[in-house]
Design an enzyme around this catalytic site. Structure first.
Site, PDB file in Angstrom:
ATOM      1  N   SER A 301       3.858   5.883  -3.203  1.00 22.33           N
ATOM      2  CA  SER A 301       4.891   5.317  -2.216  1.00 22.33           C
ATOM      3  C   SER A 301       4.858   6.467  -1.119  1.00 22.33           C
ATOM      4  O   SER A 301       4.038   6.612  -0.380  1.00 22.33           O
ATOM      5  CB  SER A 301       6.042   4.946  -2.505  1.00 22.33           C
ATOM      6  OG  SER A 301       6.915   4.178  -1.511  1.00 22.33           O
ATOM      7  N   ASP A 312      -6.246  12.128   6.390  1.00 19.51           N
ATOM      8  CA  ASP A 312      -6.794  11.513   7.205  1.00 19.51           C
ATOM      9  C   ASP A 312      -6.817  12.177   8.683  1.00 19.51           C
ATOM     10  O   ASP A 312      -8.046  11.958   9.398  1.00 19.51           O
ATOM     11  CB  ASP A 312      -6.426   9.731   7.402  1.00 19.51           C
ATOM     12  CG  ASP A 312      -7.000   8.916   6.272  1.00 19.51           C
ATOM     13  OD1 ASP A 312      -7.297   9.405   5.276  1.00 19.51           O
ATOM     14  OD2 ASP A 312      -6.562   7.697   6.137  1.00 19.51           O
ATOM     15  N   LYS A 326       1.408   2.644  -4.920  1.00 26.97           N
ATOM     16  CA  LYS A 326       2.259   1.744  -4.513  1.00 26.97           C
ATOM     17  C   LYS A 326       2.432   1.855  -3.147  1.00 26.97           C
ATOM     18  O   LYS A 326       3.107   2.599  -2.395  1.00 26.97           O
ATOM     19  CB  LYS A 326       3.474   2.078  -5.207  1.00 26.97           C
ATOM     20  CG  LYS A 326       4.679   1.177  -5.296  1.00 26.97           C
ATOM     21  CD  LYS A 326       5.479   1.178  -3.969  1.00 26.97           C
ATOM     22  CE  LYS A 326       6.785   0.154  -4.094  1.00 26.97           C
ATOM     23  NZ  LYS A 326       7.304  -0.086  -2.868  1.00 26.97           N
TER      24      LYS A 326
END
Length: 400
Positions: A301, A312, A326
Site C-alpha cells: 500500500s 520511477d 495492494k
C-alpha cells in the site's frame, strides 16, 4: 478495542430502503421508475428475503444484527477491503491510524481464494515476536476454522483485551503441516520510524508504518543522522520491509520529503478519464544524497507508493524482493445519523510511470533474497544496500 455487546441500531435503514421503493412506485415520475426498474426489483427482492427470514427462521432473529450482516456481506462480496462500518467501527479507525490500538500487531488480508493471509507483522508487536512472517496463512483462531469468514470477522476474533492469550493455527509455504502459535494480546503502540548512523557514515531509517506522525519523525531522523555524521553522510538506506502501509496523505508527504519535483502517485476511478495526480514540491531534505530503499513481500500500500515514486523518478534505487501488490484506493463514506460508514474501493494507485500497483507490486531494480532464520543470520539485503552506497560514493569521489 471493540465492545462486542454493543450493536448500532440499523433497522431504520430497512425502513429507508422501503421508503425508496414506495417513493419509486408512488411519487417519482414514471420515466424514472421505468429507467430504474431493475434497482426497484432488487430492493423488493431484498425486502422479501429479509421479511421471510424474520418471520419464519427457526430461532428469534435480531433485526439489527441481520441488517448488519446483510450490509457487510453485500460489500465484502466486492473485495476484501470494502465493508460496512458500524459507528463503533468507524470511531476505531481513527484510533488505528493514530498508532494506538489493541491486538496482535498483524496486518492481514483475504486472498482471492478466501484465505486469511498475513501481509506483514508490525515491528515490536506480539505477532512479530511470535515469529510470524509475511505470507503466512491463518487457518484457525482458537480452534475455529477461519475459512469462509470475512476479513473483518477474522480481525474481530484476533482482537481482545490486553494480556489475554489467543492460539493461531498457521500454514507456511514449504512446511508439511500447519502449526499452532500462542500469542498474548497487547495494547499496540506503533513507533513508525527508527533510525541510526551505521558505519561508514551511512544513515539507516526504518519506516514501519505510514501513520499520522511518520513525516515529522522522518524529518527529525534525517536531522539527527546528519548531526551525528557532522553533515558528512554518504547516503541513506530506507527500510520499508514488512511495512503494511498506512495513510495516503502520509505516503505523499513522506515521499515529497525526498523529491524536488515530479509526480508522486495518481489514482484512477472506474471512469479512466478521471485521474487525481499528486506532485512533489521543491525541497529534498537530504540535499540529493544517495538513497537505497529495501522492500519485501510485506511492503504494501503506502510503502509501494513510496518505493514506486522514488524509483520511477530515479531518486532512489529499490532493492530486495517484490512488494505485496495492494494498490487499491479505499474511501470512507459516512452515512450520518449514527449509522456508521462504508469503506469502499473507489480507485487504484498508479506510479509516476503509469504502472498499476494493485495485484502486481513493485519489482526492485536489484533482486536480493534474504535467508534470515534467526537473530544471528546475516541481513543480505542490508549488506548489499551498504555496499551499493559505498561503491557509488567512491565513484562520485573519483569523478569529483
Amino acid at each position: 478495542m471493540k465492545n462486542f455487546s454493543y450493536i448500532v441500531p440499523k433497522f431504520r435503514i430497512l425502513y429507508f430502503l422501503l421508503a425508496i421503493i414506495l417513493a419509486s412506485i408512488l411519487i417519482v415520475p414514471k420515466t424514472y421508475a421505468s429507467d430504474h426498474h431493475e434497482d426497484i426489483d432488487l430492493f423488493k427482492l431484498f425486502l422479501r428475503v429479509f421479511t421471510e427470514a424474520e418471520k419464519k427462521y427457526v430461532d428469534e432473529i435480531d433485526k439489527d444484527q441481520l441488517m448488519d450482516s446483510a450490509l457487510k456481506g453485500m460489500l465484502n462480496s466486492l473485495d476484501p477491503y470494502s465493508t460496512y462500518l458500524s459507528e463503533e467501527d468507524f470511531e476505531e479507525m481513527d484510533i488505528d491510524t493514530k498508532g494506538f490500538y489493541g491486538g496482535l500487531g498483524l496486518e492481514v488480508t483475504l486472498d482471492d481464494n478466501g484465505f486469511v493471509r498475513i501481509v506483514s507483522p508490525i515491528d515490536d508487536t506480539p505477532g512479530s515476536r511470535a515469529g510470524l512472517i509475511s505470507g503466512d496463512y491463518i487457518t484457525g483462531i482458537d480452534g475455529e476454522d477461519v475459512y469462509g469468514m470475512s476479513l473483518d470477522e477474522a480481525v474481530d476474533m484476533m482482537r481482545g483485551y490486553a494480556n489475554t492469550s489467543i492460539i493461531l493455527t498457521i500454514y507456511r509455504d514449504g512446511d508439511d503441516a500447519p502449526f499452532d502459535v500462542e500469542i498474548v494480546r497487547e495494547i499496540i503502540q506503533i513507533t513508525p520510524v527508527k533510525f541510526e548512523l551505521l558505519e561508514d557514515n551511512i544513515g539507516y531509517i526504518r519506516i514501519s508504518s505510514f501513520n499520522d506522525i511518520a513525516d515529522k519523525k522522518i524529518v527529525s531522523a534525517v536531522k539527527e543522522i546528519n548531526k551525528k555524521s557532522n553533515n558528512n553522510i554518504k547516503g541513506f538506506i530506507i527500510d520499508i520491509r514488512n511495512n503494511p502501509g498506512g495513510l495516503l496523505d502520509q505516503a505523499i508527504k513522506v515521499t515529497d520529503l525526498f523529491l524536488d519535483k515530479g509526480e508522486i502517485v495518481s489514482t484512477k476511478t472506474r471512469d479512466q478519464s478521471r485521474k487525481q495526480r499528486f506532485f512533489a514540491k521543491k525541497g529534498d531534505i537530504t540535499n540529493g544524497a544517495e538513497i537505497i530503499i529495501i522492500t519485501n513481500g510485506g511492503s504494501a500500500s503506502a510503502s509501494e507508493i513510496f518505493a514506486g515514486a522514488l524509483g520511477d523518478n530515479k531518486r532512489a534505487t529499490v532493492i530486495g524482493t517484490k512488494t505485496f501488490g495492494k494498490g487499491s484506493v479505499q474511501s470512507i463514506i459516512p452515512l450520518g445519523s449514527g449509522d456508521g460508514a462504508i469503506r469502499l474501493t473507489t480507485g487504484k494507485y498508479y506510479t509516476p510511470n503509469d504502472t498499476s500497483i494493485d495485484k502486481v507490486g513493485i519489482m526492485p531494480l536489484y533482486i536480493i533474497e534474504n535467508q534470515i532464520t534467526d537473530v544471528d543470520s546475516e541481513d543480505l539485503q542490508l549488506i548489499y544496500a551498504k555496499k551499493l552506497i559505498n561503491s557509488r560514493y567512491r565513484l562520485r569521489t573519483l569523478r569529483d
